[in-house]
Design an enzyme around this catalytic site. Sequence first.
Site, short mmCIF file in Angstrom:
data_model
loop_
_atom_site.label_atom_id
_atom_site.label_comp_id
_atom_site.label_asym_id
_atom_site.label_seq_id
_atom_site.Cartn_x
_atom_site.Cartn_y
_atom_site.Cartn_z
N ASP A 161 0.95 -1.11 0.01
CA ASP A 161 0.03 0.04 -0.01
C ASP A 161 1.05 1.38 0.12
OD1 ASP A 161 -2.97 0.88 0.38
OD2 ASP A 161 -1.79 2.06 1.89
N ASN A 213 -2.92 13.12 -3.51
CA ASN A 213 -3.64 13.34 -4.58
C ASN A 213 -4.33 14.76 -4.30
OD1 ASN A 213 -4.16 11.21 -6.41
ND2 ASN A 213 -5.40 10.26 -5.21
N HIS A 230 -5.20 14.34 -8.98
CA HIS A 230 -5.28 13.15 -9.40
C HIS A 230 -4.44 12.85 -10.84
CE1 HIS A 230 -8.49 11.86 -6.64
NE2 HIS A 230 -8.66 13.26 -6.80
N ASP A 261 -2.13 9.57 -10.63
CA ASP A 261 -2.36 8.72 -11.60
C ASP A 261 -1.10 8.05 -12.33
OD1 ASP A 261 -5.05 8.25 -11.19
OD2 ASP A 261 -5.70 9.38 -12.95
N GLU A 304 -4.63 2.62 -4.00
CA GLU A 304 -3.37 2.60 -4.11
C GLU A 304 -2.75 1.43 -3.39
OE1 GLU A 304 -4.58 4.66 0.06
OE2 GLU A 304 -5.48 4.35 -2.22
#
Length: 316
Positions: free
Chosen positions: A184, A192, A197, A201, A227
């Site tokens: 994680d 973010n 974003h 991404d 994530e």
Amino acid sequence: MAANTRTFATHPEATENQLLTLRRAREQWLGADDPVSRLHRRMATTLSLELLLAIFADELSRIVPHGQLTYRHRIGNQEFVYSTGLGGNHRCDYQLTLEGTCYGSLTLTRRRRFAEEELEAIEFLLSVLICPLRNACQYTAVEQAALTDSLTGIPNKRALDMALSRDCSIGDRHGDTCTLILCDLDHFKTINDTHGHVIGDHILQEVAEALRAATREGDGIFRFGGEEFAVLLPHTDFESARDVANRIRDEISNISVSCGQQQVRVTSSAGVATRRRGERPQEWVARADDALYRAKAAGRNCTRIAHALDIDETVS
């Protein structure tokens, strides 16, 4: 405005004759033992690309003996390769194209030269293959898309669920060792919220590349959700898996994404669980997830291991 309508009456005897003709044609079709009819019938039974090619190779070998048949085609993000038999010095290559779209390449090899009559036979049978091949390729692409994360291009949670069930079944039958890593990204929501974003991404895509770089070809990598990523390591005990988890974290820590004048970096936490014999997929995932939770609670950017006998080990 009135419409003109016509009623067409079909004579009962004509309908019965048509049905009888159709029944006879069906019987002839099913009973025909010529190569084309047989190939058509067999290929109509499957949309599996691998099985379709096996059928074609089998029927072709009855007419044109060959040493090896190899088919290659890139479908989505994966290279599909089918090969059967042993090669030779002489070969013939074909690009399989229908209506301007390529559906792969096929190569035949053997020790002696192919005669012109044999090449004509091969090309004719390929013309029979091409439409079923297109259908199988399209079916494979749709099936692959359903199992692939659209952002990162790696298998998704549905694919992970299938892989976990498969490995549990194999482990129970043969006693094979398999280890699951859950990884994680630390403080990813902050990234973010701070950088947007688009940057988030981009980082997720870079993490997928980092997973590829840190694992073997036979290992499974998956986007578990958000994530969180998962890695399945067949024939791997927890000690070796711990090394892989740390290698993954090192690769991720090297990721740097430009955002204006700033370089955005990320760290990760990992939980590792080697499957117990008889353990169900959800139980296996729960132990790996618990190990991941403990890595988060320990300050993040570290690895925690759930031993097979529930003995916990701390790895920074």
